[in-house]
Design an enzyme around this catalytic site. Sequence first.
Site, mmCIF file in Angstrom:
data_model
loop_
_atom_site.group_PDB
_atom_site.id
_atom_site.type_symbol
_atom_site.label_atom_id
_atom_site.label_comp_id
_atom_site.label_asym_id
_atom_site.label_seq_id
_atom_site.Cartn_x
_atom_site.Cartn_y
_atom_site.Cartn_z
ATOM 1 N N GLU A 205 -12.413 -12.870 0.654
ATOM 2 C CA GLU A 205 -12.630 -13.634 -0.585
ATOM 3 C C GLU A 205 -11.498 -14.632 -0.804
ATOM 4 O OE1 GLU A 205 -13.099 -11.178 -4.068
ATOM 5 O OE2 GLU A 205 -14.330 -9.736 -2.989
ATOM 6 N N ASN B 142 -8.614 -12.766 4.414
ATOM 7 C CA ASN B 142 -9.247 -12.103 3.273
ATOM 8 C C ASN B 142 -10.715 -12.548 3.226
ATOM 9 O OD1 ASN B 142 -9.961 -11.313 0.487
ATOM 10 N ND2 ASN B 142 -7.771 -11.088 0.182
ATOM 11 N N HIS C 144 5.587 -0.590 -2.895
ATOM 12 C CA HIS C 144 5.094 0.144 -4.070
ATOM 13 C C HIS C 144 5.163 1.656 -3.887
ATOM 14 C CE1 HIS C 144 2.717 -3.692 -5.415
ATOM 15 N NE2 HIS C 144 4.016 -3.774 -5.641
ATOM 16 N N CYS D 7 16.916 13.053 -11.673
ATOM 17 C CA CYS D 7 17.949 12.758 -10.658
ATOM 18 C C CYS D 7 17.411 11.914 -9.513
ATOM 19 C CB CYS D 7 18.568 14.051 -10.126
ATOM 20 S SG CYS D 7 17.477 14.997 -9.034
ATOM 21 N N ASN E 141 0.826 -1.212 0.000
ATOM 22 C CA ASN E 141 0.000 0.000 0.000
ATOM 23 C C ASN E 141 0.857 1.258 0.000
ATOM 24 O OD1 ASN E 141 -2.014 -1.825 0.178
ATOM 25 N ND2 ASN E 141 -2.492 -1.456 2.330
ATOM 26 N N GLY F 206 -5.344 -9.078 3.109
ATOM 27 C CA GLY F 206 -6.009 -8.136 2.213
ATOM 28 C C GLY F 206 -5.328 -7.894 0.890
ATOM 29 N N THR F 207 -4.796 -8.962 0.304
ATOM 30 C CA THR F 207 -4.242 -8.808 -1.052
ATOM 31 C C THR F 207 -4.779 -9.902 -1.960
ATOM 32 O OG1 THR F 207 -2.235 -8.783 -2.424
ATOM 33 C CG2 THR F 207 -2.094 -10.027 -0.356
ATOM 34 N N SER F 208 -5.022 -9.522 -3.225
ATOM 35 C CA SER F 208 -5.484 -10.511 -4.202
ATOM 36 C C SER F 208 -4.332 -11.434 -4.605
ATOM 37 C CB SER F 208 -6.035 -9.799 -5.445
ATOM 38 O OG SER F 208 -5.043 -8.932 -5.973
HETATM 39 C C1 BJW Z 1 -10.109 -7.287 2.245
HETATM 40 C C2 BJW Z 1 -11.019 -6.456 2.817
HETATM 41 C C3 BJW Z 1 -10.976 -6.382 4.190
HETATM 42 C C4 BJW Z 1 -11.377 -6.354 0.757
HETATM 43 N N1 BJW Z 1 -10.083 -7.081 4.871
HETATM 44 N N2 BJW Z 1 -9.223 -7.979 2.938
HETATM 45 C C5 BJW Z 1 2.073 -11.270 -16.704
HETATM 46 C C6 BJW Z 1 2.258 -12.272 -15.769
HETATM 47 C C7 BJW Z 1 2.901 -12.030 -14.551
HETATM 48 C C8 BJW Z 1 3.389 -10.756 -14.242
HETATM 49 C C9 BJW Z 1 3.212 -9.776 -15.183
HETATM 50 C C10 BJW Z 1 2.561 -10.037 -16.393
HETATM 51 N N3 BJW Z 1 2.541 -8.869 -17.099
HETATM 52 C C11 BJW Z 1 3.151 -7.909 -16.362
HETATM 53 C C12 BJW Z 1 3.556 -8.455 -15.197
HETATM 54 C C13 BJW Z 1 4.227 -7.762 -14.086
HETATM 55 C C14 BJW Z 1 3.272 -6.881 -13.304
HETATM 56 C C15 BJW Z 1 2.122 -7.748 -12.735
HETATM 57 O O1 BJW Z 1 2.259 -8.402 -11.728
HETATM 58 N N4 BJW Z 1 0.975 -7.743 -13.391
HETATM 59 C C16 BJW Z 1 -0.112 -8.636 -13.001
HETATM 60 C C17 BJW Z 1 -1.319 -7.817 -12.546
HETATM 61 C C18 BJW Z 1 -0.398 -9.525 -14.172
HETATM 62 N N5 BJW Z 1 4.048 -6.332 -12.236
HETATM 63 C C19 BJW Z 1 4.772 -5.247 -12.420
HETATM 64 O O2 BJW Z 1 4.749 -4.599 -13.447
HETATM 65 C C20 BJW Z 1 5.697 -4.888 -11.279
HETATM 66 N N6 BJW Z 1 6.998 -4.700 -11.787
HETATM 67 C C21 BJW Z 1 7.666 -5.703 -12.342
HETATM 68 O O3 BJW Z 1 7.240 -6.848 -12.328
HETATM 69 O O4 BJW Z 1 8.844 -5.352 -12.927
HETATM 70 C C22 BJW Z 1 9.433 -6.311 -13.793
HETATM 71 C C23 BJW Z 1 8.518 -6.549 -15.011
HETATM 72 C C24 BJW Z 1 8.019 -5.465 -15.708
HETATM 73 C C25 BJW Z 1 7.203 -5.683 -16.835
HETATM 74 C C26 BJW Z 1 6.853 -6.972 -17.213
HETATM 75 C C27 BJW Z 1 7.340 -8.058 -16.475
HETATM 76 C C28 BJW Z 1 8.180 -7.829 -15.365
HETATM 77 C C29 BJW Z 1 5.265 -3.606 -10.617
HETATM 78 C C30 BJW Z 1 3.956 -3.758 -9.941
HETATM 79 C C31 BJW Z 1 3.553 -2.439 -9.300
HETATM 80 C C32 BJW Z 1 2.085 -2.489 -8.891
HETATM 81 N N7 BJW Z 1 1.654 -1.214 -8.625
HETATM 82 C C33 BJW Z 1 0.283 -1.028 -8.155
HETATM 83 C C34 BJW Z 1 -0.048 0.446 -8.357
HETATM 84 C C35 BJW Z 1 0.701 1.315 -7.345
HETATM 85 C C36 BJW Z 1 0.354 2.725 -7.520
HETATM 86 C C37 BJW Z 1 -1.141 2.951 -7.314
HETATM 87 O O5 BJW Z 1 -1.606 2.792 -6.184
HETATM 88 O O6 BJW Z 1 -1.822 3.282 -8.273
HETATM 89 O O7 BJW Z 1 0.182 -1.423 -6.824
HETATM 90 S S1 BJW Z 1 -0.908 -2.048 -9.001
HETATM 91 C C38 BJW Z 1 -1.913 -2.304 -7.596
HETATM 92 O O8 BJW Z 1 -1.923 -3.709 -7.305
HETATM 93 C C39 BJW Z 1 -1.203 -1.605 -6.437
HETATM 94 C C40 BJW Z 1 -1.285 -2.637 -5.373
HETATM 95 O O9 BJW Z 1 -0.271 -2.439 -4.409
HETATM 96 C C41 BJW Z 1 -1.144 -3.923 -6.138
HETATM 97 C C42 BJW Z 1 -1.650 -5.115 -5.387
HETATM 98 O O10 BJW Z 1 -3.012 -5.014 -5.166
HETATM 99 P P1 BJW Z 1 -3.612 -5.584 -3.808
HETATM 100 O O11 BJW Z 1 -3.041 -4.866 -2.665
HETATM 101 O O12 BJW Z 1 -3.518 -7.041 -3.808
HETATM 102 O O13 BJW Z 1 -5.117 -5.077 -3.930
HETATM 103 P P2 BJW Z 1 -6.349 -5.752 -4.718
HETATM 104 O O14 BJW Z 1 -7.331 -4.681 -4.923
HETATM 105 O O15 BJW Z 1 -5.888 -6.516 -5.879
HETATM 106 O O16 BJW Z 1 -6.935 -6.810 -3.686
HETATM 107 C C43 BJW Z 1 -7.570 -6.365 -2.511
HETATM 108 C C44 BJW Z 1 -7.924 -7.594 -1.709
HETATM 109 O O17 BJW Z 1 -8.440 -7.139 -0.466
HETATM 110 C C45 BJW Z 1 -8.997 -8.467 -2.356
HETATM 111 O O18 BJW Z 1 -8.550 -9.811 -2.368
HETATM 112 C C46 BJW Z 1 -10.197 -8.304 -1.425
HETATM 113 O O19 BJW Z 1 -10.954 -9.495 -1.310
HETATM 114 C C47 BJW Z 1 -9.526 -7.969 -0.130
HETATM 115 N N8 BJW Z 1 -10.322 -7.230 0.829
HETATM 116 N N9 BJW Z 1 -11.803 -5.904 1.774
HETATM 117 C C48 BJW Z 1 -9.216 -7.879 4.169
HETATM 118 N N10 BJW Z 1 -11.872 -5.596 4.843
#
Ligand code: BJW
Length: 263
Positions: free
Chosen positions: A237, A235, A140, A151, A123, A209-211
């Site tokens: 879900e 989680n 992140h 820079c 987060n 709380g992460t997907s």
């Molecule tokens: C509750 C709740 C409650 C609800 N209690 N729980 C193909 C295959 C594999 C990988 C890749 C691919 N193509 C590209 C990639 C790489 C890519 C990636 O992983 N993509 C996938 C989505 C396919 N990753 C990257 O690009 C990363 N860099 C990288 O890999 O560099 C090398 C590379 C580059 C290019 C190609 C290949 C390799 C960087 C990733 C950076 C992610 N950034 C973000 C945005 C940050 C800025 C912003 O905020 O806008 O980060 S994306 C977004 O997702 C954000 C989050 O931190 C991140 C994770 O999400 P999170 O936290 O899991 O949230 P949700 O919404 O997904 O889930 C919420 C959960 O909470 C749910 O499960 C609910 O059920 C639950 N919940 N209420 C507990 N009360």
Amino acid sequence: MFSVADTHRSLGGPNSEMIDQIEKGKSTLERARSVVVLTGAGVSAESGVPTFRGGGTSTVWRGMPFEQLSSAEMVQKDLPLVWEWFDYRRGVVAGCKPNPAHEVIADAQRSGKFDSFTLVTQNIDGLHRAAGSTDFIELHGNINQARCLSCAFVQDLGEIPDDERPPVCPKCFDSMRPNVVLFGEGLDEDDLLIAYESAAACDVCLVVGTSALVYPANQIPAIARREGATVIEVNPEETALTSAADISIRGAAGDILPKIFPT
Ligand code: BJW
């Protein structure tokens, strides 16, 4: 004769399987010496910060999916739009306070009950810090900071006027961008290494709380499990991690974490 679980079920409360998972989570954390906690957007959901995915939906703003807005490509294409998106989100987060999940995690780290406690969050909202966590990894980045495109100088947005968009770097005068990790960008290598090493050395990895869809953060529980740790998921879900978790607790972070952390 009704059991406690039956009574909970008839009242719409947790069922016996869930009570069992909570008990398992609690006793596992009571025995743990070295803990890694990985949090995602769901830990802040009860504070009012929207998640990205979950509940079968994915965030869209001004008709654009967040994957497009929060991408390295968009920084190149339309930096002012990226700033509008993050300023909008900063406005949402500014009205949010930590919830019991953030607070219990901060208390657990401060308590000294564990030999080692590493908090790793995906987060960018700053709510772990607001809850009192001090030593943790923001994989992140941080929504309240800007970073120079040339820079890499980092500045708190509190020091930059709200209408200076994009902000101008005080060191080299190039434009600045939000200090967050977008799709297609690499994470800080030192932070990632500490997270991976902590995961490899821990005996419990608690994932809240992460997907678990986003690489490379989603490797943390996989590394922990491969090296013999117990993985606990909290989680409401099922997620990409659920089938690989040793203990999976279906519930909201703010409700479950106070029940499973040793007091
Ligand atoms: C509750 C709740 C409650 C609800 N209690 N729980 C193909 C295959 C594999 C990988 C890749 C691919 N193509 C590209 C990639 C790489 C890519 C990636 O992983 N993509 C996938 C989505 C396919 N990753 C990257 O690009 C990363 N860099 C990288 O890999 O560099 C090398 C590379 C580059 C290019 C190609 C290949 C390799 C960087 C990733 C950076 C992610 N950034 C973000 C945005 C940050 C800025 C912003 O905020 O806008 O980060 S994306 C977004 O997702 C954000 C989050 O931190 C991140 C994770 O999400 P999170 O936290 O899991 O949230 P949700 O919404 O997904 O889930 C919420 C959960 O909470 C749910 O499960 C609910 O059920 C639950 N919940 N209420 C507990 N009360």
